[in-house]
Design a protein around this motif. Sequence first.
Motif: not given
Length: 424
Positions: A263-292
Amino acid sequence: MTSSALNLDELTVQRDRALRDYDALVQRGLSLDLTRGKPSARQLDLSDGMLALSGHTAADGTDCRNYGGLQGLPELRAIFSRLLQVPAGQLIAAGNSSLSLMHDSIVHALLAKLPGAERRWVDEPRIAFLCPVPGYDRHFSLCERFGIELISVPMTAEGPDMDVVERLVLEDAQIKGIWCVPKYSNPSGVSYSDETVRRLAAMPAAAPDFRIFWDNAYAVHHLTDTPVEIADILALCAESGNPDRAFVFGSTSKITFSGGGVSFFGSSPANVAWLLGHIGKGTIGPDKINHLRHAEFFRDEDGVVEHMRRHRELIQPKFDMVDTILTKELDGTGLASWSSPTGGYFISLDVLEGCARQVVSRAADAGIALTPAGATHPYGDDPRDSTIRIAPTYPDLEELELAIAGLATCVRLACTEKLLEQAQ
Ligand code: PMP
């Protein structure tokens, strides 16, 4: 749709014929499912090559088996950047469901101030979202789950009725969002005109934290040789002085695997930083094997386009078949009209006012499961009781033919019964 001007005798003949056909249909004991827009197994097979890929090193040398990379694999974001009209640096690649990104965006906006917000949404006396109708039921139920009020806005051939949207958003500061499926909309197939996108980006909003939930789920799902291009919402928002207004969502659910995509999320730099700041409290990172796996499978943007051509080969005959059968059975009867989408996953069937529930119930009794009538409207309530969503991709052609012919019989029966009732 105008109802045919049949007299009572003619109507009775039509109803009796429909009843005979319906009885024969029930006798067949069918068990067919047209409820959800799922890819067929043959469509899923198109991406099986992805499972054979065994690499684990990203282009920059990152070992994808390890933790980290919260924003998602850069090469995958680069592939989808133009397709989703989001600069790669402002695009997040996440888990397998864009719906869960929409859910989490709402939860975070409830619990943490959005850029530009005066307060958290949970501290607001009331929150409302505009819902262009017909629309996607899961958008509506997601809002309902958090007590967000749903306000219907009619769709036109160019997207939501912008006169209504502009007026409501200007006068009500509690309207915090609008759901938009801008390309090959679920279920009508409508794509937003450039003018609609421009007005959405530029309109004055009473709420400083108003957000457009731009669910571009069908960005690359074309059914013709002339793909629809919609205007660039993020660029237009930025140009109009509303850089933080749009949240763009997308996924590969109907490109690779619905249960194992990205899945993808795209937005302004401020919104992306806002969301990453919150996502980062719940995960250390996504499934990069699947991304690759996805990045290696597609290689580049053209790889996605070519892959979607193969999907089209499989699903276009299904859309064509639905149109052919509905035309043969219902054209000229005045009982129904339907969309002929140029992309996406759905056909929207509008039956005579007051008949949709009865059609769906008749179909269920004949073993044909349809999305519940009303699902295309907030609170499951279609005030005209008219719209039925057809999802033709999952069944094979043979089953689809049976299901749509059966559905047409149910339309003829329910609608002629209604007309007779009104005429008597
Ligand atoms: N948005 C729309 C408009 C959809 O039609 C669907 C699937 N039917 C989704 C989102 C679901 O997306 P995902 O699988 O990425 O959660």
